[in-house]
Design a protein around this motif. Structure first.
Motif, mmCIF file in Angstrom:
data_model
loop_
_atom_site.group_PDB
_atom_site.id
_atom_site.type_symbol
_atom_site.label_atom_id
_atom_site.label_comp_id
_atom_site.label_asym_id
_atom_site.label_seq_id
_atom_site.Cartn_x
_atom_site.Cartn_y
_atom_site.Cartn_z
ATOM 1 N N GLY A 131 0.818 -1.213 0.000
ATOM 2 C CA GLY A 131 0.000 0.000 0.000
ATOM 3 C C GLY A 131 0.847 1.257 0.000
ATOM 4 N N VAL A 132 0.178 2.390 -0.291
ATOM 5 C CA VAL A 132 0.870 3.674 -0.317
ATOM 6 C C VAL A 132 0.430 4.523 0.873
ATOM 7 C CG1 VAL A 132 1.325 3.910 -2.773
ATOM 8 C CG2 VAL A 132 -0.898 4.560 -1.890
ATOM 9 N N PRO A 133 1.338 5.345 1.393
ATOM 10 C CA PRO A 133 0.959 6.249 2.483
ATOM 11 C C PRO A 133 -0.137 7.206 1.993
ATOM 12 C CG PRO A 133 3.341 6.309 2.082
ATOM 13 C CD PRO A 133 2.738 5.521 0.972
ATOM 14 N N PRO A 134 -1.035 7.637 2.889
ATOM 15 C CA PRO A 134 -2.139 8.503 2.481
ATOM 16 C C PRO A 134 -1.684 9.737 1.688
ATOM 17 C CG PRO A 134 -2.129 8.132 4.879
ATOM 18 C CD PRO A 134 -1.097 7.251 4.305
ATOM 19 N N ALA A 135 -0.533 10.299 2.064
ATOM 20 C CA ALA A 135 -0.068 11.521 1.404
ATOM 21 C C ALA A 135 0.275 11.299 -0.071
ATOM 22 C CB ALA A 135 1.145 12.080 2.144
ATOM 23 N N GLU A 136 0.477 10.033 -0.460
ATOM 24 C CA GLU A 136 0.869 9.758 -1.850
ATOM 25 C C GLU A 136 -0.276 9.237 -2.705
ATOM 26 O OE1 GLU A 136 4.379 7.237 -1.759
ATOM 27 O OE2 GLU A 136 5.216 8.467 -0.145
ATOM 28 N N VAL A 137 -1.448 9.091 -2.085
ATOM 29 C CA VAL A 137 -2.581 8.497 -2.807
ATOM 30 C C VAL A 137 -3.033 9.371 -3.984
ATOM 31 C CG1 VAL A 137 -5.028 7.887 -2.593
ATOM 32 C CG2 VAL A 137 -3.390 7.081 -0.888
ATOM 33 N N ALA A 138 -3.152 10.677 -3.755
ATOM 34 C CA ALA A 138 -3.663 11.563 -4.813
ATOM 35 C C ALA A 138 -2.792 11.493 -6.061
ATOM 36 C CB ALA A 138 -3.743 12.999 -4.287
ATOM 37 N N ALA A 139 -1.489 11.488 -5.870
ATOM 38 C CA ALA A 139 -0.582 11.452 -7.028
ATOM 39 C C ALA A 139 -0.742 10.150 -7.800
ATOM 40 C CB ALA A 139 0.863 11.624 -6.554
ATOM 41 N N LEU A 140 -0.918 9.048 -7.065
ATOM 42 C CA LEU A 140 -1.064 7.758 -7.741
ATOM 43 C C LEU A 140 -2.413 7.673 -8.476
ATOM 44 C CD1 LEU A 140 0.539 5.180 -8.178
ATOM 45 C CD2 LEU A 140 -0.532 4.218 -6.135
ATOM 46 N N VAL A 141 -3.443 8.197 -7.846
ATOM 47 C CA VAL A 141 -4.764 8.218 -8.505
ATOM 48 C C VAL A 141 -4.687 9.057 -9.789
ATOM 49 C CG1 VAL A 141 -7.146 9.077 -8.273
ATOM 50 C CG2 VAL A 141 -6.092 7.750 -6.409
ATOM 51 N N ASP A 142 -4.041 10.208 -9.706
ATOM 52 C CA ASP A 142 -3.871 11.057 -10.899
ATOM 53 C C ASP A 142 -3.106 10.331 -11.984
ATOM 54 O OD1 ASP A 142 -5.213 13.130 -9.745
ATOM 55 O OD2 ASP A 142 -3.416 14.288 -9.206
#
Ligand SMILES: *Cc1c(COP(=O)(O)O)cnc(C)c1O
Length: 223
Positions: A131-142
Protein backbone atom coordinates in the motif's frame (compact mmCIF):
# COMPACT_ATOMS: atom_id res chain seq x y z
CA UNK A 1 -27.45 -28.40 -2.52
CA UNK A 2 -24.77 -30.52 -0.88
CA UNK A 3 -23.57 -30.03 2.69
CA UNK A 4 -20.71 -27.70 1.89
CA UNK A 5 -22.86 -25.49 -0.33
CA UNK A 6 -25.55 -25.46 2.36
CA UNK A 7 -23.09 -24.40 5.03
CA UNK A 8 -21.66 -21.67 2.79
CA UNK A 9 -25.18 -20.44 1.98
CA UNK A 10 -26.15 -20.13 5.63
CA UNK A 11 -22.88 -18.44 6.62
CA UNK A 12 -23.27 -16.03 3.73
CA UNK A 13 -26.87 -15.25 4.64
CA UNK A 14 -25.72 -14.35 8.15
CA UNK A 15 -23.05 -12.01 6.76
CA UNK A 16 -25.67 -10.40 4.52
CA UNK A 17 -27.86 -9.78 7.55
CA UNK A 18 -25.00 -8.29 9.52
CA UNK A 19 -23.99 -6.07 6.59
CA UNK A 20 -27.61 -4.89 6.30
CA UNK A 21 -27.85 -4.25 10.05
CA UNK A 22 -24.70 -2.12 9.81
CA UNK A 23 -26.31 -0.01 7.08
CA UNK A 24 -24.78 -1.59 3.99
CA UNK A 25 -27.86 -2.97 2.25
CA UNK A 26 -27.76 -2.08 -1.45
CA UNK A 27 -24.33 -0.48 -1.04
CA UNK A 28 -21.89 -3.08 0.26
CA UNK A 29 -20.92 -6.04 -1.89
CA UNK A 30 -19.60 -9.18 -0.19
CA UNK A 31 -16.42 -10.57 -1.75
CA UNK A 32 -15.88 -14.17 -0.65
CA UNK A 33 -12.18 -14.77 -0.03
CA UNK A 34 -11.29 -18.29 -1.18
CA UNK A 35 -7.50 -18.22 -0.80
CA UNK A 36 -6.03 -21.62 0.15
CA UNK A 37 -9.37 -23.33 -0.58
CA UNK A 38 -9.60 -25.58 -3.64
CA UNK A 39 -11.72 -24.86 -6.71
CA UNK A 40 -14.39 -27.29 -5.44
CA UNK A 41 -15.08 -24.85 -2.61
CA UNK A 42 -15.61 -22.07 -5.15
CA UNK A 43 -17.93 -24.38 -7.06
CA UNK A 44 -19.94 -25.05 -3.90
CA UNK A 45 -20.10 -21.30 -3.25
CA UNK A 46 -21.36 -20.76 -6.81
CA UNK A 47 -24.15 -23.23 -6.25
CA UNK A 48 -24.94 -21.35 -3.03
CA UNK A 49 -25.37 -18.22 -5.17
CA UNK A 50 -22.11 -16.35 -4.49
CA UNK A 51 -20.54 -14.53 -7.46
CA UNK A 52 -17.62 -12.41 -6.19
CA UNK A 53 -14.42 -14.19 -5.16
CA UNK A 54 -11.18 -12.79 -3.77
CA UNK A 55 -7.72 -14.33 -4.05
CA UNK A 56 -4.35 -13.21 -2.69
CA UNK A 57 -1.88 -15.11 -4.82
CA UNK A 58 -1.59 -14.77 -8.57
CA UNK A 59 -0.83 -18.42 -9.25
CA UNK A 60 -3.79 -19.56 -7.22
CA UNK A 61 -6.20 -17.08 -8.80
CA UNK A 62 -5.14 -18.03 -12.31
CA UNK A 63 -5.37 -21.78 -11.61
CA UNK A 64 -8.90 -21.48 -10.19
CA UNK A 65 -10.01 -19.08 -12.92
CA UNK A 66 -8.87 -21.57 -15.55
CA UNK A 67 -10.52 -24.46 -13.79
CA UNK A 68 -13.78 -22.52 -13.50
CA UNK A 69 -13.65 -20.91 -16.93
CA UNK A 70 -17.12 -20.14 -18.28
CA UNK A 71 -18.75 -19.85 -14.84
CA UNK A 72 -20.66 -16.67 -14.05
CA UNK A 73 -18.34 -15.12 -11.46
CA UNK A 74 -16.01 -12.18 -10.81
CA UNK A 75 -12.44 -12.54 -9.54
CA UNK A 76 -11.00 -9.92 -7.22
CA UNK A 77 -7.23 -9.71 -6.81
CA UNK A 78 -6.76 -8.64 -3.19
CA UNK A 79 -3.16 -9.65 -2.46
CA UNK A 80 0.24 -8.08 -2.98
CA UNK A 81 0.76 -7.48 -6.69
CA UNK A 82 3.95 -8.58 -8.33
CA UNK A 83 4.72 -6.90 -11.63
CA UNK A 84 5.60 -10.13 -13.34
CA UNK A 85 2.22 -11.62 -12.45
CA UNK A 86 0.09 -8.81 -13.85
CA UNK A 87 -0.04 -10.00 -17.45
CA UNK A 88 -1.18 -13.49 -16.48
CA UNK A 89 -3.82 -12.13 -14.13
CA UNK A 90 -5.23 -9.50 -16.47
CA UNK A 91 -7.63 -11.71 -18.48
CA UNK A 92 -9.26 -12.96 -15.27
CA UNK A 93 -9.45 -10.05 -12.82
CA UNK A 94 -12.63 -7.93 -12.55
CA UNK A 95 -11.42 -5.75 -9.66
CA UNK A 96 -7.80 -5.04 -8.69
CA UNK A 97 -7.89 -4.14 -4.99
CA UNK A 98 -4.23 -3.73 -4.16
CA UNK A 99 -2.59 -1.39 -6.66
CA UNK A 100 0.17 0.51 -4.91
CA UNK A 101 2.80 1.56 -7.45
CA UNK A 102 2.89 3.67 -10.61
CA UNK A 103 4.72 0.84 -12.36
CA UNK A 104 1.77 -1.50 -11.82
CA UNK A 105 -0.53 1.08 -13.39
CA UNK A 106 1.82 1.45 -16.36
CA UNK A 107 1.66 -2.31 -16.91
CA UNK A 108 -2.14 -2.39 -16.56
CA UNK A 109 -2.47 0.49 -19.01
CA UNK A 110 -0.15 -1.27 -21.45
CA UNK A 111 -2.47 -4.28 -21.35
CA UNK A 112 -5.47 -1.97 -21.92
CA UNK A 113 -7.10 -3.22 -18.74
CA UNK A 114 -10.62 -1.81 -18.32
CA UNK A 115 -11.34 -3.53 -15.01
CA UNK A 116 -11.93 -1.52 -11.86
CA UNK A 117 -8.81 -0.66 -9.97
CA UNK A 118 -8.44 0.37 -6.33
CA UNK A 119 -5.42 1.97 -4.72
CA UNK A 120 -4.37 0.33 -1.47
CA UNK A 121 -3.68 2.77 1.34
CA UNK A 122 -1.27 1.98 4.16
CA UNK A 123 -1.42 3.95 7.38
CA UNK A 124 1.20 1.95 9.27
CA UNK A 125 4.26 3.42 7.60
CA UNK A 126 5.93 0.08 8.31
CA UNK A 127 8.57 -1.28 6.00
CA UNK A 128 7.34 -4.09 3.77
CA UNK A 129 3.62 -3.38 4.17
CA UNK A 130 1.64 -3.30 0.95
CA UNK A 131 0.00 0.00 0.00
CA UNK A 132 0.87 3.67 -0.32
CA UNK A 133 0.96 6.25 2.48
CA UNK A 134 -2.14 8.50 2.48
CA UNK A 135 -0.07 11.52 1.40
CA UNK A 136 0.87 9.76 -1.85
CA UNK A 137 -2.58 8.50 -2.81
CA UNK A 138 -3.66 11.56 -4.81
CA UNK A 139 -0.58 11.45 -7.03
CA UNK A 140 -1.06 7.76 -7.74
CA UNK A 141 -4.76 8.22 -8.51
CA UNK A 142 -3.87 11.06 -10.90
CA UNK A 143 -1.27 8.86 -12.55
CA UNK A 144 -3.85 6.13 -13.19
CA UNK A 145 -6.43 8.59 -14.49
CA UNK A 146 -3.90 10.13 -16.86
CA UNK A 147 -3.28 6.65 -18.25
CA UNK A 148 -7.02 6.22 -18.86
CA UNK A 149 -7.39 3.51 -16.21
CA UNK A 150 -10.67 2.96 -14.37
CA UNK A 151 -9.48 4.12 -10.95
CA UNK A 152 -12.62 3.47 -8.90
CA UNK A 153 -11.64 3.66 -5.27
CA UNK A 154 -9.44 2.79 -2.33
CA UNK A 155 -8.71 -0.36 -0.36
CA UNK A 156 -7.32 -0.72 3.13
CA UNK A 157 -6.21 -3.53 5.41
CA UNK A 158 -6.17 -2.45 9.04
CA UNK A 159 -3.54 -3.51 11.56
CA UNK A 160 -4.59 -5.86 14.40
CA UNK A 161 -5.80 -3.11 16.73
CA UNK A 162 -9.05 -2.53 18.60
CA UNK A 163 -12.08 -2.18 16.33
CA UNK A 164 -12.79 1.44 17.42
CA UNK A 165 -9.31 2.44 16.27
CA UNK A 166 -9.93 0.58 13.01
CA UNK A 167 -13.11 2.61 12.53
CA UNK A 168 -10.97 5.75 12.43
CA UNK A 169 -8.85 4.22 9.68
CA UNK A 170 -11.94 3.26 7.68
CA UNK A 171 -13.37 6.76 8.06
CA UNK A 172 -10.08 8.38 7.06
CA UNK A 173 -9.90 6.17 3.96
CA UNK A 174 -13.42 7.09 2.90
CA UNK A 175 -12.76 10.80 3.42
CA UNK A 176 -9.52 10.61 1.46
CA UNK A 177 -11.29 8.86 -1.43
CA UNK A 178 -14.27 11.19 -1.48
CA UNK A 179 -12.01 14.21 -1.79
CA UNK A 180 -10.56 12.58 -4.90
CA UNK A 181 -14.00 11.78 -6.35
CA UNK A 182 -13.70 8.02 -5.74
CA UNK A 183 -16.76 5.90 -4.94
CA UNK A 184 -15.57 2.40 -4.12
CA UNK A 185 -14.16 1.48 -0.72
CA UNK A 186 -12.85 -2.03 -0.15
CA UNK A 187 -12.78 -2.15 3.63
CA UNK A 188 -13.50 -4.81 6.21
CA UNK A 189 -12.73 -8.49 6.81
CA UNK A 190 -14.16 -11.19 9.09
CA UNK A 191 -13.05 -9.47 12.30
CA UNK A 192 -14.03 -5.91 11.53
CA UNK A 193 -16.44 -5.69 8.60
CA UNK A 194 -19.32 -4.17 10.56
CA UNK A 195 -17.10 -1.28 11.59
CA UNK A 196 -16.09 -0.84 7.97
CA UNK A 197 -19.68 -0.93 6.69
CA UNK A 198 -20.70 1.73 9.20
CA UNK A 199 -17.89 3.92 7.82
CA UNK A 200 -18.98 3.55 4.19
CA UNK A 201 -17.47 0.32 2.87
CA UNK A 202 -18.77 -0.74 -0.57
CA UNK A 203 -16.91 -4.08 -0.64
CA UNK A 204 -16.14 -6.28 2.34
CA UNK A 205 -13.65 -9.12 1.85
CA UNK A 206 -14.77 -12.08 3.94
CA UNK A 207 -12.95 -15.40 4.21
CA UNK A 208 -13.22 -17.21 7.56
CA UNK A 209 -16.77 -16.18 8.38
CA UNK A 210 -17.95 -17.88 5.17
CA UNK A 211 -15.56 -20.80 4.70
CA UNK A 212 -14.23 -21.45 8.21
CA UNK A 213 -10.60 -21.36 9.29
CA UNK A 214 -7.99 -21.72 6.60
CA UNK A 215 -5.33 -24.42 6.71
CA UNK A 216 -2.38 -22.94 8.64
CA UNK A 217 0.11 -23.10 5.80
CA UNK A 218 -0.39 -21.54 2.38
CA UNK A 219 -0.26 -24.22 -0.33
CA UNK A 220 3.13 -24.75 -1.89
CA UNK A 221 3.72 -22.63 -4.96
CA UNK A 222 0.69 -20.45 -4.26
CA UNK A 223 2.72 -17.34 -4.81
C1 LIG B 1 -7.25 -13.11 3.77
C2 LIG B 1 -7.70 -11.75 3.45
C3 LIG B 1 -9.03 -11.36 3.67
C4 LIG B 1 -10.07 -12.25 4.35
O1 LIG B 1 -9.73 -12.40 5.68
P1 LIG B 1 -10.74 -13.12 6.74
O2 LIG B 1 -10.20 -12.67 8.03
O3 LIG B 1 -10.62 -14.57 6.49
O4 LIG B 1 -12.09 -12.61 6.46
C5 LIG B 1 -9.40 -10.08 3.28
N1 LIG B 1 -8.53 -9.23 2.71
C6 LIG B 1 -7.24 -9.56 2.50
C7 LIG B 1 -6.32 -8.57 1.89
C8 LIG B 1 -6.78 -10.82 2.88
O5 LIG B 1 -5.50 -11.13 2.69
Amino acid sequence: MDNLAGRIASNYALIEERVAAAGGRGRTRIVAVTKTHPAEVVRAALSAGLRDFGENYAGELIAKAEELRGEDLRWHMIGHLQSRAIKGLAPHVAVWHSVSRAKEMDLLAGLEVRAQLLVQVDYSGAEGRNGVPPAEVAALVDHGRALGLNVAGLMVVTPQIDPPARAEIFAATRELGEVLGLREFSMGMTDDFEWAVREGSTMVRIGRAIFGDRPAAEPAGAR
